[in-house]
Scaffold this active site. Sequence first.
Site, PDB file in Angstrom:
ATOM      1  N   LYS A  15     -25.856 -29.981   2.604  1.00 61.91           N
ATOM      2  CA  LYS A  15     -26.956 -29.257   2.474  1.00 61.91           C
ATOM      3  C   LYS A  15     -27.958 -29.198   1.653  1.00 61.91           C
ATOM      4  O   LYS A  15     -29.257 -28.478   2.127  1.00 61.91           O
ATOM      5  CB  LYS A  15     -26.125 -27.232   3.303  1.00 61.91           C
ATOM      6  CG  LYS A  15     -25.434 -26.209   2.154  1.00 61.91           C
ATOM      7  CD  LYS A  15     -25.096 -25.857   2.400  1.00 61.91           C
ATOM      8  CE  LYS A  15     -24.144 -24.977   1.939  1.00 61.91           C
ATOM      9  NZ  LYS A  15     -23.361 -25.702   0.746  1.00 61.91           N
ATOM     10  N   ARG A  90     -21.901 -16.398   1.692  1.00 70.12           N
ATOM     11  CA  ARG A  90     -21.273 -17.134   2.155  1.00 70.12           C
ATOM     12  C   ARG A  90     -20.181 -16.483   2.586  1.00 70.12           C
ATOM     13  O   ARG A  90     -18.668 -16.342   2.541  1.00 70.12           O
ATOM     14  CB  ARG A  90     -20.565 -17.549   0.486  1.00 70.12           C
ATOM     15  CG  ARG A  90     -20.933 -19.049   0.673  1.00 70.12           C
ATOM     16  CD  ARG A  90     -19.508 -19.424  -0.216  1.00 70.12           C
ATOM     17  NE  ARG A  90     -20.010 -21.023  -0.862  1.00 70.12           N
ATOM     18  CZ  ARG A  90     -20.706 -22.203  -1.683  1.00 70.12           C
ATOM     19  NH1 ARG A  90     -21.283 -21.232  -1.684  1.00 70.12           N
ATOM     20  NH2 ARG A  90     -20.076 -22.152  -1.988  1.00 70.12           N
ATOM     21  N   ARG A 129     -18.022 -37.786  -3.476  1.00 71.20           N
ATOM     22  CA  ARG A 129     -19.131 -37.610  -4.157  1.00 71.20           C
ATOM     23  C   ARG A 129     -19.159 -37.609  -5.479  1.00 71.20           C
ATOM     24  O   ARG A 129     -18.314 -37.008  -6.633  1.00 71.20           O
ATOM     25  CB  ARG A 129     -19.485 -35.914  -3.717  1.00 71.20           C
ATOM     26  CG  ARG A 129     -20.540 -35.348  -4.999  1.00 71.20           C
ATOM     27  CD  ARG A 129     -21.147 -33.955  -3.442  1.00 71.20           C
ATOM     28  NE  ARG A 129     -20.343 -32.927  -3.416  1.00 71.20           N
ATOM     29  CZ  ARG A 129     -20.998 -31.820  -3.772  1.00 71.20           C
ATOM     30  NH1 ARG A 129     -21.468 -31.757  -2.853  1.00 71.20           N
ATOM     31  NH2 ARG A 129     -19.887 -30.242  -3.125  1.00 71.20           N
ATOM     32  N   ARG A 156     -17.528 -33.730  -9.505  1.00 74.67           N
ATOM     33  CA  ARG A 156     -17.217 -32.387  -9.614  1.00 74.67           C
ATOM     34  C   ARG A 156     -16.016 -31.835  -9.754  1.00 74.67           C
ATOM     35  O   ARG A 156     -15.328 -32.114  -8.894  1.00 74.67           O
ATOM     36  CB  ARG A 156     -18.572 -31.516  -9.264  1.00 74.67           C
ATOM     37  CG  ARG A 156     -19.570 -30.494  -9.672  1.00 74.67           C
ATOM     38  CD  ARG A 156     -20.117 -30.352  -8.817  1.00 74.67           C
ATOM     39  NE  ARG A 156     -19.657 -28.514  -7.430  1.00 74.67           N
ATOM     40  CZ  ARG A 156     -20.401 -28.408  -6.152  1.00 74.67           C
ATOM     41  NH1 ARG A 156     -21.329 -29.234  -6.087  1.00 74.67           N
ATOM     42  NH2 ARG A 156     -19.435 -27.463  -5.724  1.00 74.67           N
ATOM     43  N   ARG A 167     -11.419 -25.412  -0.569  1.00 79.21           N
ATOM     44  CA  ARG A 167     -12.769 -25.030  -0.513  1.00 79.21           C
ATOM     45  C   ARG A 167     -12.983 -25.303   0.686  1.00 79.21           C
ATOM     46  O   ARG A 167     -13.799 -24.197   1.768  1.00 79.21           O
ATOM     47  CB  ARG A 167     -13.785 -25.819  -0.839  1.00 79.21           C
ATOM     48  CG  ARG A 167     -13.992 -25.261  -2.322  1.00 79.21           C
ATOM     49  CD  ARG A 167     -14.781 -26.795  -3.137  1.00 79.21           C
ATOM     50  NE  ARG A 167     -15.901 -26.485  -2.917  1.00 79.21           N
ATOM     51  CZ  ARG A 167     -16.646 -27.777  -3.438  1.00 79.21           C
ATOM     52  NH1 ARG A 167     -15.970 -29.061  -3.591  1.00 79.21           N
ATOM     53  NH2 ARG A 167     -17.753 -27.254  -2.849  1.00 79.21           N
TER      54      ARG A 167
END
Length: 229
Positions: A15, A90, A129, A156, A167
């Site tokens: 997103k 969120r 990623r 990350r 998460r």
Amino acid sequence: MGLNVIMMGAPGACKGTQADRFARERGLPKISTGDMLREGIKEQNPVALEAKKLMDRGELVDDATIIAIVRDRLARPDTRPGFVLDGFPRTVGQAAALDTLMDERGQGPLVVIDVVVPEQELVRRLGSRRICGHCGTNAEAGKASCGKCGGALVTRADDDGQVVLERLKIYERATRPVLDYYRARPTFRTVNGAQAAEQVARDVDRMIDDAAASKRMAGERRVSARVAE
Ligand code: ADP
């Protein structure tokens, strides 16, 4: 009336990439709470440094801190023509606070886009990623360095295996209810995020324009209802 968009989706739904692209193409500011927190950490801002402890564990930063950051950002004049929110709201508490802010702005309903990707695919994407260690931009597939600044690519901290699962769990618990909060609105749209990026981009554009048109119609209906009263 501003074009005010929320880009929703699980971690790894891409997103952020879509929000970046859409905001750039339409000349709107992209407001990412994750990016703002990471910038704050770089600048050694005490609130952001406190938040970092939670971020590194994949947990959410408290609503009051996040809402204050977003309120300040939305008060800046560059958001008048519209904005694209990424990573906020969120929690249902954040969504309710945003509704209050939007009422104060008087710009009509938000356009809410949910980029939907099956969980297996999310885990796969997050595991591979890479981001630029220098500017934080998501790396393009197959590239050895950052396409924007040439910086070296790193994983990350919160894309690490165990943290990814945490998460996703927190997403289900805290953020899934936000979708239910928005789902019944006439300006809510879903996009299949498992497609090729270009197709996702086309669908995102189409859905935002379509929802914005229905928002204008709703605005006009309200005006004509008032005239008829
Ligand atoms: P993602 O890649 O999962 O979209 P972000 O870059 O948006 O992650 O956010 C990274 C971290 O920053 C989150 O895991 C969380 O700790 C914190 N954070 C960002 N936005 C929010 C928010 N709206 N509410 C609470 N915490 C947030």
